[in-house]
Design an enzyme around this catalytic site. Sequence first.
Site, PDB file in Angstrom:
ATOM      1  N   VAL A  84       1.119  -1.066  -0.269  1.00 32.82           N
ATOM      2  CA  VAL A  84      -0.238  -0.025  -0.073  1.00 32.82           C
ATOM      3  C   VAL A  84       0.842   1.129  -0.029  1.00 32.82           C
ATOM      4  CG1 VAL A  84      -1.547   1.198   1.385  1.00 32.82           C
ATOM      5  CG2 VAL A  84      -1.716  -1.379   1.245  1.00 32.82           C
ATOM      6  N   CYS A  85       0.252   2.140  -0.777  1.00 36.03           N
ATOM      7  CA  CYS A  85       0.912   3.392  -0.990  1.00 36.03           C
ATOM      8  C   CYS A  85       0.069   4.397  -0.811  1.00 36.03           C
ATOM      9  CB  CYS A  85       2.156   3.760  -1.066  1.00 36.03           C
ATOM     10  SG  CYS A  85       1.926   3.248  -3.378  1.00 36.03           S
ATOM     11  N   ARG A  86       0.629   5.613  -1.176  1.00 37.80           N
ATOM     12  CA  ARG A  86      -0.437   6.894  -1.104  1.00 37.80           C
ATOM     13  C   ARG A  86      -1.638   6.904  -2.423  1.00 37.80           C
ATOM     14  NH1 ARG A  86      -1.363  11.557  -4.030  1.00 37.80           N
ATOM     15  NH2 ARG A  86       0.751  11.671  -5.522  1.00 37.80           N
TER      16      ARG A  86
END
Length: 98
Positions: free
Chosen positions: A62-64
Amino acid sequence: MKTITTTEVQEKLAAGEELHLIDVREVEEVEAGKIPGITHIPLGLLEFRMHELDKNTPYIMVCRSGGRSGQATQFLEQQGYDVTNMNGGMMMWGGDVE
């Protein structure tokens, strides 16, 4: 590269599935809000901390927005890990945040 949508992740969590989520954003981003129970390993530290991960455990990165988590997914795949990129990242996340 395997991918999963934010909706699919939310549905799996709501159904009580045990997911192993890894947030590769920077500290400031995570402090602004993260998925409850997620493990935080900034992308820049991933190669130094991948020994903390189990190659037999599936992980969701997961990231932005999905770009950095995509890089992390490709890197870990090359190292033999079972990883999936969460498309859309936290920008598309509609579930709980802590």
